[in-house]
Enzyme design. Structure first.
Site: not given
Length: 176
Positions: A37, A103
């Site tokens: 990212h 998550k």
């Protein structure tokens, strides 16, 4: 009721998903964790194209384990999504990222971008990486191989079981 979704992920499909829905996702997804990212954002900052087109795509926050003999991939459980929160709003807004899998809860900034641009956040079951790997039919490194497990992988998945954790209206299982 279980919803079957075939990728890429359209805006119309996202509008029909609600927090708490269970889905089976099939098609191509991309992997990316913190390091990938960061590189995506650095490329955007320098005016360069990303190594993959994220429009209407889904990123799975995972660093898959190496494949054991005879397997496509090793354990592929989700990582904590909060580490991508500083990057996700930009990828949603600028690149058209439509879905994320991980998550844990997401920040207000991520939820705001999801609402504004029509994106969804799916939760995968933590601790079930070996079972999730059974849904992955192929795995190929497509960018940043020097990052090892954090490289960007192209995964073909079939009936990947997920829960809509945060929908495009900002409804969240974490706040219910």
């Amino acid at each position: 009721m279980m919803k079957k979704i075939f990728l890429p992920l359209s805006a119309e499909t996202v509008k029909d998903l609600h927090a708490g829905d269970t889905v089976l996702l099939s098609g191509v997804i991309w992997t990316g964790r913190d390091a990938a990212h960061l590189r995506f954002v650095e490329l955007l900052d320098s005016g360069k194209d990303l190594p993959v087109d994220l429009k209407d795509q889904v990123i799975y926050f995972v660093g898959p384990c190496p494949a054991p003999p005879g397997k496509v991939i090793g354990s592929a459980g989700p990582t904590t999504s909060g580490r991508m929160d500083r990057y996700s709003p930009r990828l949603i807004a600028q690149c058209g990222l439509r879905g994320m899998i991980g998550k844990g809860n997401r920040s207000a900034e991520v939820v705001s971008a999801m609402k504004q641009y029509g994106a969804v956040y799916f939760a995968a079951t933590g601790g079930a990486g070996a079972l999730i790997a059974r849904c992955i039919k192929s795995c190929e490194v497509v960018a940043f191989p020097d990052l090892g497990p954090e490289a960007v992988h192209r995964l073909v998945v079939e009936d990947f079981p997920l829960i809509v954790a945060i929908d495009a209206d900002g409804n969240s299982l974490y706040r219910k």
